[in-house]
Design an enzyme around this catalytic site. Structure first.
Site, short mmCIF file in Angstrom:
data_model
loop_
_atom_site.label_atom_id
_atom_site.label_comp_id
_atom_site.label_asym_id
_atom_site.label_seq_id
_atom_site.Cartn_x
_atom_site.Cartn_y
_atom_site.Cartn_z
N ASP A 100 -2.17 1.25 12.39
CA ASP A 100 -3.12 0.49 12.17
C ASP A 100 -4.47 0.82 11.93
OD1 ASP A 100 -2.63 -3.34 12.66
OD2 ASP A 100 -3.88 -2.12 11.16
C1 GLC Z 1 -5.79 -4.93 9.70
C2 GLC Z 1 -4.53 -5.42 9.94
C3 GLC Z 1 -3.19 -4.69 9.32
C4 GLC Z 1 -3.80 -4.17 7.88
C5 GLC Z 1 -4.82 -2.95 7.94
C6 GLC Z 1 -5.31 -2.59 6.93
O1 GLC Z 1 -6.46 -4.77 10.90
O2 GLC Z 1 -4.01 -5.30 11.44
O3 GLC Z 1 -2.31 -5.65 9.07
O4 GLC Z 1 -2.95 -3.79 6.89
O5 GLC Z 1 -5.71 -3.57 8.90
O6 GLC Z 1 -6.38 -3.78 6.24
#
Ligand code: GLC
Length: 741
Positions: A269
């Site tokens: 993430d």
């Molecule tokens: C965010 C979310 C994830 C998302 C990523 C990119 O923090 O937790 O679900 O796809 O970052 O935006």
């Protein structure tokens, strides 16, 4: 202007060089030859890469892209959010949109709505449509779907997931993944694992027993990987067993890649990696990030300083990191790349097509759940209703902007009010009253709704005005719920209360006293308290339903569509009736203990005999159904055999409709405690008035297993079982006993 074609020049020279040697048949390098087996191509590419090139492909180079190998003509990988639609283009290093004028998308309904259809064909339609939009926007990885289990009604991101039951989520996630990937776009199933709250999401350490981990929280991920063939998985922010999930040895190396044989790439993430050595050794393949100022203020936190960038390269150069592990990561990223960016057999996709809008409308209409409908309040007969009052901010407020990374930029969002006005035309007079003020703002990541929701009246005045209008109306529709602003179903924040915010309960009570013909429409991704329920004849859960909300909602309200949605999670009467709040911990501190273990949702309500407000699997129709004649073709199931349970379902009403026949299994004599019953089958059946259909469920011993954490394995224990068949977890219409030998 897209200069990506320049990257292919080395390849063309390679190609031309071969052709230049006296006209012999041209041979391209193996890794470029799509007629060769994928693994052979990967090995060829790997053998040509330098150490620096190998490390370069393992981490972000911009907010949403990672490097390819320009020298070899291997392109970059581009990711995009999110599970409900394709995020607007962002600038290289920014979260804000780049303000392109050709990247407005279709906002499909939130995944709770998809789950509420209980129809895997809708999941396939959803996956195909969103995959076509990702493909058209030239994205290689779609950062979705999310399948984290609904543990508490306060989790801010439940609207992005598929409910409280692992079997339902498993059945619904597989078609979504398969159909996305038919476009040459990777699904990235998230957030692996145990990301069931937003409070302290970057650091909270989840403490959960192995039974609950295996029986509740992992199955949907396992299905996405082993049945869906997901090409990537996103690690979760939180910790489990003290290690961040983005580099968690047990989850990533032992379970995901070991037991499940996952051959894709684990993507962190954004900002989820916190340790270089663990990132190197514990199964992370591709590190993306939230923070970087590498393009503005020097190199601090720049992409080259990411854990899998220079720090990892230095470890490798010093011989402190295993080269075979490096090659495994690179193979996985190359496999992801060859399946997507390097795949020349992809369809071209489409964006905002009539087909996609029709799909969004159909899924939304099929996912809306008719919770209550006393006296046939619904469908509204727009002929008989001459004066219709619509009350509530959610009738006019756009919902596709906001809520976190799933926020979108749509070409147009049909709000409930627009849908109602279009549906009734001049057949009846429609008036609007605000009723309450929720969140008058309307912008996220540089996307503005352009709506002016400013309001000067007091709470009292708003209610008084709505009540006055209600007295003059033939029928009233209240549209409220949550709204994806902070603490109201939004990433990064959990809800602060179970009840409706903004004094909506007061408005509903006042309206109910002023007019008996009141329908409450809830726009939300979570359960809410309903202290006014006895005084309201009709309640419809409309979810966050995307671009076509207004059309889908009026399709249902005015009866063009007969509702067939079923709840994918329990609505408790009070928050304390929910397991996590009764005996679990929420939100915990540095750690959060899932003391309720496997008793999540209806498993808790059944076992503790706590009546829910509305049960898992509940949903009404404008017609009626009978389910009966529940039988089994044998009373004994052998370890290698199968048993069939059949049931007849009849449409006993006067209009066509669909019923979701649900099969639950209860283990009557297990050596470890088990819930009273668990969902093990369902089938949605369309029936004409008077029509009867026989539904058949096949039960194999695998469906009877539980995870014996004393032995570390799944066991199906001989003994007596009960198969329950019904229209909801609290509406069983027949049952039959059988024995497993
Ligand atoms: C965010 C979310 C994830 C998302 C990523 C990119 O923090 O937790 O679900 O796809 O970052 O935006």
């Amino acid at each position: 202007m897209n200069l990506n074609f320049l990257k292919t020049i080395p390849v063309l020279l390679l190609f031309a060089g071969c052709a230049g040697n006296g006209g012999s048949s041209t041979t391209v390098a193996s890794y470029l030859n799509e007629n060769l087996p994928l693994e052979e191509r990967i090995e060829d590419a790997l053998s040509r890469m330098t150490l620096e090139e190998k490390v370069a492909v393992l981490h972000a180079q911009s907010k949403f892209s990672s490097a390819g190998v320009p020298r070899l003509g291997i392109p970059e990988l581009w990711c995009t959010d999110g599970p409900h639609g394709i995020r607007p283009e962002v600038l290289w290093d920014e979260w804000n949109q780049a303000r392109w004028t050709n990247d407005s998308c279709t906002a499909f309904p939130a995944l709770t709505c998809l789950a509420a259809t209980w129809n895997p064909r809708m999941a396939a339609l959803y996956g195909r449509s969103i995959g076509e939009e990702a493909r058209y926007r030239e994205k290689d990885v779609l950062l979705g779907p999310g399948v984290n289990i609904y543990r508490t009604p306060l989790n801010g991101r439940n609207f992005e997931y598929m409910g409280e039951d692992p079997y339902l989520a498993s059945r619904m996630v597989v078609p979504y993944v398969r159909e996305v990937q038919k476009n040459g776009v990777a699904a990235c199933v998230k957030h692996f694992a145990l990301n069931n709250q937003e409070t302290r999401r970057h650091s909270v350490n989840v403490v959960v027993d192995d039974r609950a981990l295996r029986e509740i929280y992992l199955p949907a991920f396992e299905a996405a990987v082993r049945q869906g063939g997901a090409w990537s998985v996103m690690g979760a922010y939180n910790k489990y067993r003290g290690e961040h999930c983005c580099h968690n040895r047990y989850l990533l190396n032992d379970i995901l890649k070991g037991e499940w044989g996952f051959d894709g790439a684990v993507i962190s993430d954004w900002g989820g990696a916190h340790d270089t050595k663990q990132s190197a050794e514990n199964g992370l393949d591709l590190e993306f990030g939230t923070g970087t100022d590498g393009l503005r203020a020097g190199t601090r936190n720049a992409y080259d300083n990411y854990h899998l960038a220079f720090p990892y390269l230095e470890m490798l150069r010093r011989g402190e990191a295993d080269l075979a592990t490096l090659d495994d990561k690179v193979r996985r990223v190359l496999r992801l790349n060859f399946r997507t960016a390097m795949n020349t057999h992809k369809p071209f996709g489409s964006l905002n097509s009539p087909e996609h809008l029709a799909a969004a409308r159909r899924i939304a209409g099929e996912g809306m759940v008719l919770l209550k409908n006393d006296g046939g309040e619904l469908p509204l007969d727009s002929v008989a209703v001459k004066r219709l009052l619509v009350v509530g901010e959610n009738a006019v407020k756009m919902m596709t902007v906001g809520g976190g990374s799933s926020s979108l930029k749509v070409r147009h969002e049909y709000t409930p009010m627009e849908g109602i006005l279009e549906a009734v035309g001049d057949r009846c007079e429609v008036t609007f009253e605000r009723g309450y003020v929720g969140d008058p703002t309307g912008s996220y990541n540089g996307v503005e709704t352009g709506q002016d929701l400013s309001e000067t009246r007091s709470e009292e005045q708003l209610i008084a005005d709505a009540v006055e209008a209600a007295k003059r109306a033939d029928a009233v529709i209240f549209v409220g719920g949550l709204n994806k602003s902070a603490y109201q179903d939004c990433e990064g924040t959990d809800r602060r209360q179970y009840g409706l915010p903004y004094a909506q309960d007061r408005v509903i009570e006042a309206l109910a006293a002023a007019n008996p013909h009141l329908t409450v429409v809830l726009v939300s991704g979570n359960a809410v308290a309903m202290p006014w329920l006895d005084r309201v004849p009709a309640v419809l859960e409309a979810w966050f339903s995307g671009s076509e909300t207004g059309h889908a909602l009026t399709d249902v309200l005015f009866g063009r569509v007969n509702p067939s949605g079923k709840l994918p999670f329990t609505f408790p009467v009070r928050l304390e009736d929910n397991a996590a709040h009764a005996m679990g911990e929420f939100p915990g501190g540095d750690s959060v203990r899932y003391n309720e273990s496997i008793l999540v949702g209806y498993r808790w309500h059944d076992t503790k005999a706590i009546r829910p407000l509305f049960a898992f699997g509940h949903g009404l129709s404008y017609t009626t159904f009978e389910i009966g004649n529940v039988k089994a073709d044998r009373t004994t199931l052998t370890p290698k055999g199968v048993l069939h349970v059949t049931a007849d379902v009849t449409n006993t009403g006067d209009r066509a409709g669909a019923e979701v026949v649900q099969l639950y299994i209860g283990d009557e004599e297990s050596s470890l405690s088990r819930p009273v019953k668990e969902l093990k089958g369902f089938e949605k059946v369309q029936l004409a008035p008077g029509e009867t259909r026989t539904v058949t469920f096949e039960i194999a011993p695998e469906a009877l297993r539980y995870y014996d954490d004393t032995k570390g394995q799944w066991v199906a224990e001989p003994g007596r079982f009960t198969a329950y068949v019904g229209a909801a977890s609290d509406d069983i219409r027949g049952q039959v006993e059988f024995t497993l030998e």
